[in-house]
Design a protein around this motif. Structure first.
Motif, PDB file in Angstrom:
ATOM      1  N   PHE A 108       7.825  29.890  69.933  1.00 32.87           N
ATOM      2  CA  PHE A 108       7.583  28.508  69.561  1.00 32.87           C
ATOM      3  C   PHE A 108       8.952  27.839  69.698  1.00 32.87           C
ATOM      4  CE2 PHE A 108       4.759  26.575  65.901  1.00 32.87           C
ATOM      5  CZ  PHE A 108       4.282  25.617  66.781  1.00 32.87           C
ATOM      6  N   HIS A 154      10.812  24.313  68.392  1.00 34.91           N
ATOM      7  CA  HIS A 154      10.868  23.010  67.744  1.00 34.91           C
ATOM      8  C   HIS A 154      12.172  22.354  68.168  1.00 34.91           C
ATOM      9  CE1 HIS A 154       7.382  24.144  65.423  1.00 34.91           C
ATOM     10  NE2 HIS A 154       7.380  22.989  64.770  1.00 34.91           N
ATOM     11  N   GLU A 214      13.602  17.660  59.266  1.00 37.26           N
ATOM     12  CA  GLU A 214      12.422  18.463  59.556  1.00 37.26           C
ATOM     13  C   GLU A 214      11.239  17.560  59.927  1.00 37.26           C
ATOM     14  OE1 GLU A 214      11.300  21.927  59.519  1.00 37.26           O
ATOM     15  OE2 GLU A 214      13.425  22.119  59.971  1.00 37.26           O
ATOM     16  N   TRP A 215      11.128  16.459  59.233  1.00 39.16           N
ATOM     17  CA  TRP A 215      10.038  15.515  59.478  1.00 39.16           C
ATOM     18  C   TRP A 215      10.639  14.130  59.675  1.00 39.16           C
ATOM     19  CZ3 TRP A 215       5.266  16.050  55.645  1.00 39.16           C
ATOM     20  CH2 TRP A 215       4.551  17.212  55.961  1.00 39.16           C
ATOM     21  N   HIS A 245       6.450  15.841  68.030  1.00 40.52           N
ATOM     22  CA  HIS A 245       6.312  16.244  66.624  1.00 40.52           C
ATOM     23  C   HIS A 245       5.864  15.015  65.826  1.00 40.52           C
ATOM     24  CE1 HIS A 245       7.566  18.271  62.766  1.00 40.52           C
ATOM     25  NE2 HIS A 245       6.974  19.266  63.397  1.00 40.52           N
ATOM     26  N   HIS A 246       5.845  15.131  64.500  1.00 35.85           N
ATOM     27  CA  HIS A 246       5.285  14.051  63.674  1.00 35.85           C
ATOM     28  C   HIS A 246       6.018  12.715  63.833  1.00 35.85           C
ATOM     29  CE1 HIS A 246       3.379  17.524  62.080  1.00 35.85           C
ATOM     30  NE2 HIS A 246       4.144  17.742  61.037  1.00 35.85           N
ATOM     31  N   TYR A 276       2.619  21.626  71.921  1.00 35.24           N
ATOM     32  CA  TYR A 276       2.284  21.150  70.568  1.00 35.24           C
ATOM     33  C   TYR A 276       2.302  19.633  70.670  1.00 35.24           C
ATOM     34  CZ  TYR A 276       3.787  20.429  65.515  1.00 35.24           C
ATOM     35  OH  TYR A 276       3.952  20.062  64.200  1.00 35.24           O
ATOM     36  N   TRP A 288      -1.500  23.234  70.760  1.00 34.58           N
ATOM     37  CA  TRP A 288      -1.323  23.345  69.313  1.00 34.58           C
ATOM     38  C   TRP A 288      -1.683  22.042  68.615  1.00 34.58           C
ATOM     39  CZ3 TRP A 288       1.232  24.129  64.489  1.00 34.58           C
ATOM     40  CH2 TRP A 288       1.266  25.454  64.064  1.00 34.58           C
ATOM     41  N   ASP A 336      -1.740  20.475  65.226  1.00 36.30           N
ATOM     42  CA  ASP A 336      -1.210  20.669  63.883  1.00 36.30           C
ATOM     43  C   ASP A 336      -2.083  19.950  62.847  1.00 36.30           C
ATOM     44  OD1 ASP A 336       1.270  21.506  62.287  1.00 36.30           O
ATOM     45  OD2 ASP A 336       0.932  19.425  61.705  1.00 36.30           O
ATOM     46  N   ALA A 382      -0.871  18.881  59.761  1.00 33.72           N
ATOM     47  CA  ALA A 382      -0.113  18.177  58.720  1.00 33.72           C
ATOM     48  C   ALA A 382      -0.320  16.662  58.761  1.00 33.72           C
ATOM     49  CB  ALA A 382       1.381  18.482  58.856  1.00 33.72           C
ATOM     50  N   GLU A 427       3.059  29.900  56.473  1.00 32.70           N
ATOM     51  CA  GLU A 427       4.090  29.757  57.509  1.00 32.70           C
ATOM     52  C   GLU A 427       5.139  30.864  57.375  1.00 32.70           C
ATOM     53  OE1 GLU A 427       5.368  25.643  57.354  1.00 32.70           O
ATOM     54  OE2 GLU A 427       3.617  25.016  58.512  1.00 32.70           O
ATOM     55  N   ASP A 449       2.339  32.000  62.554  1.00 31.49           N
ATOM     56  CA  ASP A 449       3.527  31.239  62.952  1.00 31.49           C
ATOM     57  C   ASP A 449       4.594  31.337  61.878  1.00 31.49           C
ATOM     58  OD1 ASP A 449       1.915  29.651  61.240  1.00 31.49           O
ATOM     59  OD2 ASP A 449       2.865  27.811  61.920  1.00 31.49           O
ATOM     60  N   TRP A 509      12.031  24.758  60.753  1.00 29.01           N
ATOM     61  CA  TRP A 509      11.441  24.789  62.101  1.00 29.01           C
ATOM     62  C   TRP A 509      12.418  24.185  63.112  1.00 29.01           C
ATOM     63  CZ3 TRP A 509       7.307  27.667  62.876  1.00 29.01           C
ATOM     64  CH2 TRP A 509       6.456  27.921  61.799  1.00 29.01           C
TER      65      TRP A 509
HETATM   66  C1  FUL Z   1       3.591  22.147  60.294  1.00 23.59           C
HETATM   67  C2  FUL Z   1       4.542  20.987  60.548  1.00 23.59           C
HETATM   68  O1  FUL Z   1       4.473  20.040  59.510  1.00 23.59           O
HETATM   69  C3  FUL Z   1       5.917  21.585  60.660  1.00 23.59           C
HETATM   70  O2  FUL Z   1       6.901  20.606  60.851  1.00 23.59           O
HETATM   71  C4  FUL Z   1       5.917  22.575  61.815  1.00 23.59           C
HETATM   72  O3  FUL Z   1       5.701  21.897  63.031  1.00 23.59           O
HETATM   73  C5  FUL Z   1       4.856  23.626  61.585  1.00 23.59           C
HETATM   74  C6  FUL Z   1       4.745  24.610  62.722  1.00 23.59           C
HETATM   75  O4  FUL Z   1       3.607  23.025  61.392  1.00 23.59           O
HETATM   76  O5  FUL Z   1       2.328  21.729  60.014  1.00 23.59           O
END
Ligand code: FUL
Length: 480
Positions: free
Chosen positions: A45, A47, A57-58, A96-97, A142, A180, A182, A184, A238, A281, A288
């Motif tokens: 993976f 990131h 991270e976010w 990513h987010h 992702y 992928w 996600d 979140a 995780e 994961d 990450w």
């Molecule tokens: C989560 C995300 O919020 C994290 O930042 C990361 O990408 C992880 C693999 O999945 O849901």
């Protein structure tokens, strides 16, 4: 009399040699691509994005794209690391987010062409796709559904945008093996300047069935990851750890991305109707994304070896994350530890001590399914029992007492996951004693590896005490 015994011999011979059809599948069963995916066992993976350069991270969705500035980005260095670490593919956070796209796209300005990298001419998704091709790795992406940058996040138009992004990725970068999705959604974000909290209906908002149909149509060999599959599921933590009991099924109508019952995801639904195996994961560092403060917190080869046995060794796959650093490289400690981990596993599981041992089965379905198939190193050949026989044993007798500390078992999953419970025993001084393996011996699935304190055995016996149908065992191994 003579005639009768001859007849008996002939019937017995016929029973041994007659071609008996393979067992009927016990549903649910995996699609061929799901079997191939599980056989990858470990893959990487990555990131990487604006967070990397801003110690986050976010990301909130308002970080300046110009801060994305890797000075020595080399996707081939990533690919070489993965090959040397025995990994079969890699999944990249294309978005990513925070909403920032690592590929140049007309769909949003919040993308790499507005960054400092290669004066806006870079394409990290494309660069990694090319490196994977060169080094024989599979490639996946992702694409975060949650997008903290978009002004219309929460509106129907955002979902159209999200699906258009997916289409872009599915059509521009060659064959993908996994997408992928996600689960979140933390609520708050920049959202084009609104800076507020937005909650969506996780189950319905993103129209996942449409997204999955797009993947099926445009990348028929790819599988979709989410908390609920449909290709593979989140393992519920995780930390990269699967349940000791781990069914590769879920009750499809109940689960959805964002499904809150992590304990269920960890072990699967024993009565599930859809084949959705677990993916474990975990990051090689605490975070990450890359953070300098974590340079001395990289998981060691020992830590990773432990994780392998608790993921791949428990009927899951291991998706190991590498936080690419600000230079655009995988840091040295990370790559060295990953390579040493692979060497350790190779060494620990190199010599199957059961090869060449005498193997006896409690019962055999027919010639094509005899017990010797479990030590031939060929996943596609297997020992099977007759219809109606859902328990049985395999006994391996060593030529001389042999030291063991691991047992590996594999079911022939194309016909379903069957075994519900089993026991492991060793013979010492002529007497059988059960082996203390320290965890429940319930499911097997694609692969189960048990570890125990070294024991010297004259013979090894695996007894399958309960199963959802006739037994279909591909491989059995014992290692020191
Ligand atoms: C989560 C995300 O919020 C994290 O930042 C990361 O990408 C992880 C693999 O999945 O849901």
């Amino acid at each position: 009399m003579k005639k009768l015994s001859l007849l008996l011999v002939a019937t017995a011979l016929a029973a041994c040699t007659a071609q008996v059809p393979a067992p009927e599948p016990v549903y649910p069963i995996p699609a061929e691509k799901q079997v191939k995916w599980q056989q990858m066992e470990t893959y990487a993976f990555i990131h990487f994005g604006l967070n990397t350069f801003n110690d986050m991270e976010w990301g909130y969705g308002d970080t300046d794209p110009k801060t994305f500035n890797p000075t020595h980005l080399d996707a081939e260095q990533w690919a070489r690391t993965f090959v040397e670490a025995g990994m079969k593919g890699v999944i990249l956070t294309a978005k990513h987010h925070d909403g920032f796209c690592l590929w140049p796209t007309d769909l949003t300005d919040y993308n790499i062409s507005h960054s400092s990298y290669k004066d806006g001419k870079g394409d990290v998704v494309g660069e990694l796709a090319a490196a994977c091709k060169k080094y024989g790795l599979k490639f996946g992406v992702y694409l975060s559904p949650w997008d903290r940058n978009r002004a219309d996040y929460g509106e129907p138009s955002y979902v159209e945008y999200y699906h258009a992004q997916l289409q872009d990725l599915l059509t521009r970068y060659g064959d993908l093996f996994e997408i992928w999705f996600d689960g979140a959604n933390g609520g708050d974000g920049y959202y084009g300047g609104a800076r507020e909290r937005r909650n969506i209906d996780r189950r319905n908002y993103y129209n996942f069935p449409k997204a999955w149909a797009m993947v099926e149509a445009l990348q028929p060999h790819a599988i979709c990851f989410s908390d609920a599959g449909p290709g593979c599921r989140w393992v519920g933590n995780e930390r990269g750890i699967a349940g000791t009991t781990n069914w590769s099924f879920l009750r499809a109508a109940e689960v959805y991305p964002g499904y809150p019952n992590m304990d269920e995801l960890n072990v699967g639904h024993p009565d599930g109707d859809a084949w959705i195996a677990a993916e474990c994961d975990v990051s090689i560092r605490p975070g990450w994304f890359y953070h300098e403060s974590e340079d001395d917190k990289v998981k060691t080869a020992d830590d990773l070896t432990e994780l392998y046995y608790k993921s791949v060794g428990r009927n899951g796959t291991l998706l190991l994350n590498f936080p690419v650093n600000k230079e655009g490289l995988i840091s040295k400690t990370d790559s060295l530890n990953a390579v040493h981990f692979h060497q350790r596993i190779q060494q620990e599981l190199s010599q199957n001590l059961l090869e060449g041992t005498k193997v006896e089965a409690s019962e055999v379905r027919g010639r094509d399914f005899n017990a010797s198939q479990v030590t031939d190193g060929d996943f596609d050949s297997y020992w099977a029992t007759s219809d109606g026989v859902s328990a049985g044993s395999l006994t391996f007798t060593f030529k001389e007492p042999t030291a063991l500390s691991k047992v590996l078992l594999q079911e022939y999953i194309p016909l379903g996951q069957r075994v519900k419970s089993f026991t492991v025993e060793v013979q010492k001084g002529g007497a059988w004693q059960s082996l203390e393996v320290g965890e429940e011996t319930t499911t097997i699935g694609y692969k189960r590896i048990l570890r125990f304190p070294e024991v010297s055995a004259e013979a090894l016996r695996i007894t399958f005490t309960d199963s959802r149908g006739p037994l279909c065992i591909s491989e059995v191994g014992a290692y020191k």
